[in-house]
Write a protein that holds these residues in place. Structure first.
Motif: not given
Length: 349
Positions: A37-48, A85-92, A137-140
């Motif tokens: 499911f993390r790949n869906l977050l990655l999809f949103v990120f790269f598309l954004a 941020f959510l991708y990193a959370l669930y990846f780590l 920047l806060t999310y970064s």
């Protein structure tokens, strides 16, 4: 707002190529979404990021860009921070997905809903853009905090292989730089507007290269095979001590055919559990774990009078190594020097 001084065609080519590659990464992540499911977050990120960079190019070079396109780019910007941020959370820190995470996307959804109404003069120039940049920047910063928390605990680091660590580190640090450059352009006025999109190109190609070399990065949790382990940390620690005692007591490492399965059989434990303990509790790969004992044995023999005239190659073979090349590589990795240099520096006891 400062504008980059690169040749216009070169600037458009670099930023446009980065956006195109980002779109390809988004598509690849989308088609891999069922594996994790993390790949869906990655999809949103790269598309954004693709939409954000495209908006930046249109903003600079096309005066007739419709307002809804500009607002779409800003809304995409608002999606990128929470998605990564959510991708990193669930990846780590793997865990079960919570529907409450969708709250992170509420500002971006509201911007999407107002694409036809938010004006430049009445909204974005009146503080809207400043809030958006600070928000991202806060999310970064939160992503960097997750990364630091992960690195602080040694046991956490052993859960990811080298490729995964490079992957998530590049994503977090690279995106933090991109977000800061947008912030520093508008808020601080110290960087060109398109500097972020331009430097995004090497980042996205580096990420694509990593993915090409390690396609399993987008597969299901790489430690999923261990998720059925129900042992407590204390039990795992006890088993780790048992494995180390076996290696030292029976000197299994001297057998050139020593394998993880052999160790598991001696310990009367399942092979998958031994693999989990070595990788996660002890914090080493099995080859490093095995070769560590061999190297220590070799070091003792190299400086012992009884082996003063024994060839180094013979010692290596007697201690379990099958080839000199693997021995030399392992010895240099463990000690930082060659066997010959080590023997000369230590002399004999």
């Amino acid at each position: 707002m400062r504008i980059a001084k690169l040749n216009q065609e070169l600037e458009v080519f670099i930023a446009g190529t980065g956006a195109a590659q980002s779109l390809l990464m988004a598509c690849y992540s989308f088609f891999e979404r069922k594996r994790d499911f993390r790949n869906l977050l990655l999809f949103v990120f790269f598309l954004a990021i693709t939409l954000r960079i495209t908006k930046s190019l249109l903003w600079v070079y096309l005066d007739t860009t419709p307002l809804w396109v500009i607002n779409l780019g800003f809304a995409a910007h608002a999606f990128s921070g929470p998605a990564l941020f959510l991708y990193a959370l669930y990846f780590l820190f793997p865990r079960k997905w919570s529907q409450w995470n969708l709250v992170h996307f509420l500002p971006a959804i509201l911007l999407m809903m107002g694409m036809q109404s938010f004006s430049l003069e009445g909204f974005w120039y009146e503080g809207g853009y400043s809030v958006l940049l600070a928000h991202q920047l806060t999310y970064s910063g939160l992503g960097l905090a997750l990364w630091i928390m992960f690195l602080v605990k040694k046991n956490n680091r052993s859960n990811l292989d080298r490729a995964s660590m490079i992957w998530i580190t590049s994503l977090i640090l690279g995106t933090a730089i991109l977000q800061f450059l947008y912030f520093s352009n508008y808020i601080l006025g110290i960087t060109p507007y398109l500097l972020g999109p331009v430097i995004y190109l090497p980042l996205i190609y580096f990420l694509a290269f990593l993915l090409f070399k390690n396609p399993s990065l987008l597969q299901a949790n790489r430690t999923a095979k261990h998720q059925n382990i129900r042992s407590t940390p204390e039990e795992l620690h006890h088993s780790a001590q048992q494995l180390e005692a076996l290696m030292k007591g029976k000197k299994l490492y001297l057998d050139p055919n020593c394998t993880l399965g052999m160790l598991a059989q001696e310990a009367k434990l399942p092979a998958y559990l031994v693999s989990h303990i070595v990788n996660n509790t002890i914090g080493k790969s099995f080859p490093d774990f095995l070769n560590g004992y061999r190297i220590e044995e070799i070091k003792l023999r190299l400086i012992h009078p009884d082996h003063k005239h024994t060839k180094i190659a013979s010692i290596a073979y007697d201690c379990g190594f099958n080839t000199l090349s693997s021995f030399n590589t392992a010895f240099k990795k463990a000690t930082g020097t060659t066997p010959t240099q080590f023997q000369k520096s230590k002399g004999s006891i």
